[in-house]
Motif scaffolding. Structure first.
Motif, short mmCIF file in Angstrom:
data_model
loop_
_atom_site.label_atom_id
_atom_site.label_comp_id
_atom_site.label_asym_id
_atom_site.label_seq_id
_atom_site.Cartn_x
_atom_site.Cartn_y
_atom_site.Cartn_z
N HIS A 180 -9.71 -4.16 -6.02
CA HIS A 180 -10.27 -4.40 -4.66
C HIS A 180 -9.11 -4.01 -3.61
O HIS A 180 -8.19 -3.64 -3.91
CB HIS A 180 -10.74 -5.89 -4.49
CG HIS A 180 -12.02 -6.00 -5.14
ND1 HIS A 180 -13.19 -6.30 -4.67
CD2 HIS A 180 -12.23 -6.32 -6.60
CE1 HIS A 180 -14.07 -6.59 -5.41
NE2 HIS A 180 -13.55 -6.54 -6.93
N TYR A 181 -9.72 -3.82 -2.34
CA TYR A 181 -8.93 -3.77 -1.19
C TYR A 181 -9.37 -4.83 -0.37
O TYR A 181 -10.46 -5.18 -0.24
CB TYR A 181 -8.76 -2.41 -0.46
CG TYR A 181 -8.29 -1.29 -1.35
CD1 TYR A 181 -7.10 -1.13 -1.03
CD2 TYR A 181 -8.89 -0.71 -2.28
CE1 TYR A 181 -6.27 -0.16 -1.93
CE2 TYR A 181 -8.15 0.37 -3.04
CZ TYR A 181 -7.05 0.53 -2.99
OH TYR A 181 -6.32 1.65 -3.49
N HIS A 190 -17.17 -3.66 -5.77
CA HIS A 190 -18.56 -3.11 -4.60
C HIS A 190 -19.26 -1.76 -5.45
O HIS A 190 -19.16 -1.43 -6.29
CB HIS A 190 -17.91 -3.01 -3.34
CG HIS A 190 -17.21 -3.99 -2.99
ND1 HIS A 190 -17.64 -5.23 -2.53
CD2 HIS A 190 -15.83 -4.30 -2.84
CE1 HIS A 190 -16.53 -6.24 -2.27
NE2 HIS A 190 -15.55 -5.68 -2.45
N GLU A 207 -14.53 0.18 1.55
CA GLU A 207 -13.61 -0.24 0.26
C GLU A 207 -14.26 0.34 -1.03
O GLU A 207 -13.62 0.81 -1.99
CB GLU A 207 -13.92 -1.79 0.24
CG GLU A 207 -12.93 -2.31 -0.86
CD GLU A 207 -13.14 -3.92 -1.18
OE1 GLU A 207 -13.72 -4.53 -0.25
OE2 GLU A 207 -12.64 -4.18 -1.97
ZN LIG Z 1 -13.67 -6.15 -2.61
#
Ligand SMILES: [Zn+2]
Length: 425
Positions: free
Chosen positions: A326-327, A258, A273
């Protein structure tokens, strides 16, 4: 008319000859300016091609001088003892001519100036730079400058740069580091001159002035003298001496998920995030760089970066590994917990397993394993690639860890340990 024609023919012949002479001169000129580099690490692998996937044919050791015969993707084809040739990673050697210029900074003078992979307008565009962006120049060639900006290295037309002329001043207060044990500091700028002090590997030296291939420096003990430019480096050497490992030669791309308008998932407290992935990527980068690896990031600030740009960067740098960070988040009231490692191609399954094992061992949250998933950055990647989901931000338990630097540090150590195993297998 006939005379005119003959005159013209003579002129043509003359021009052809002149052309030939120029070509020959140019060839000599190119041959004459063979650049040399000095090995920085205690041992560096020499391979039969420009990348860690090629076989090791030999090793060179710290202080050895190599002549560059070709450059490709940040790897140098070099000539070493007995005229043997092979490839070494450019970031493990230092270019004495280049390093003298390392501190030259410049400002981009045109909005949208293109940073390219190579020094040609035909070359791939790596990024578009905003007017006012500061870059550091490492080298200039045919009207192009090789620059580094936001962890990215590429070429930009020199006319698009305003080069700051304060470099003289910067040089005078600049530091150098001894790249050999018992580096000699001499009374005068020649190798026959008396040694006034010996400094150890990694000792810092302050440059007072440049004198040909020598620097007049002041040592930590306050002694003034001369040191040869081939026994020092501008980069601070690692305190732990490096041995030749494959990870040190690897180019690794970290992709913080992101960014910019795309905020990603969100914790209950409103942390996005995009912020957590960037902080995590920075921690991983720092840890990986301790191994000597060349680490690039798809973004180093809060920018919107398309998925295509991210995978393009991987291809153009021929990354040895691309890791997207990522989370997770779940919809509605269903709350999950833990990390998951995703791969797309079978070729990346062993990499997924190695990294996931380290995550499982080191992290305080559950491990959900490694599995296939159809995701853009792994599917559209020409290079080995993984996407890591490092916890659920909508789970209070996971989020508490995710936002902490101690958790991010554990992630960094786990990824580094996994990659070390991957490159040494
Ligand atoms: Zn993500």
């Amino acid at each position: 008319m006939r005379r005119e024609l003959r005159k013209k023919n003579r002129m043509t012949l003359f021009l052809i000859n002149l052309g030939l002479i120029l070509v020959v001169c140019a060839a000599f000129y190119v041959m004459g300016k063979n650049e040399t580099v000095t090995v920085n690490s205690i041992a560096v692998n020499v391979r039969n091609g420009p990348g860690v996937s090629y076989d090791i044919t030999s090793q060179v050791s710290r202080g050895q001088t190599l002549t560059i015969v070709e450059e490709r993707n940040d790897w140098y084809k070099v000539k070493y003892s007995d005229d043997k040739t092979g490839w070494v990673a450019s970031w493990l050697v230092s270019n004495s001519k280049t390093s003298a210029n390392t501190n030259i900074t410049a400002t981009v003078n045109t909005e949208g100036s293109k940073l390219r992979k190579a020094n040609s307008t035909e070359s791939d565009i790596l990024a578009e730079l905003a007017k006012g962006t500061t870059v550091s120049i490492s080298k200039e060639e045919n009207g192009w400058s090789k620059v580094t900006v936001n962890d990215q290295t590429g070429w930009i037309n020199t006319t698009l740069l305003d080069i700051s002329d304060s470099t003289e001043d910067e040089t005078t207060s600049q530091k150098l580091y001894a790249s050999q044990d018992e580096t000699n500091i001499r009374e005068e700028a020649n190798i026959d001159s008396t040694v006034v002090e010996k400094v150890s590997y990694g000792a810092s030296l302050t440059i007072l002035k440049t004198d040909g291939e020598w620097y007049q420096v002041q040592t930590e003990a306050g002694q003034t003298g001369y040191v040869a430019n081939w026994v020092v480096s501008f980069a601070k050497p690692d305190s732990e001496k490096q041995t030749a490992t494959s990870i040190a030669e690897a180019t690794i791309i970290l992709d913080p998920g992101h960014g910019g308008e795309d905020v990603g998932a969100e914790t209950q407290n409103g942390t996005y995030e995009k912020e957590v992935t960037l902080a995590t990527a920075k921690a991983v980068k720092k840890e990986l760089e301790k191994t000597g690896a060349n680490v690039l990031m798809t973004r180093s600030g809060d920018q919107t970066v398309s998925l295509k740009k991210r995978t393009d960067l991987s291809a153009s740098n021929q990354a040895d590994v691309f890791i997207s960070l990522h989370y997770d988040s779940t919809e509605g009231t269903n709350v999950a917990s833990g990390t998951t490692t995703y791969y797309y191609y079978n070729r990346d399954k062993s990499l997924a397993k190695l990294i996931n094992t380290e995550l499982e061992d080191d992290l305080p949250i559950p491990n959900r394993g490694y599995e296939y998933n159809d995701l853009y950055v792994t599917r559209e990647n020409t290079q080995p690639a993984l996407l890591l989901e490092l916890g659920y931000l909508n789970s209070d338990n996971d989020a508490k860890y995710a936002v902490s630097s101690s958790y991010q540090q554990k992630v960094a150590k786990a990824i580094t340990a996994g990659l070390k195993k991957y490159f040494n297998q």
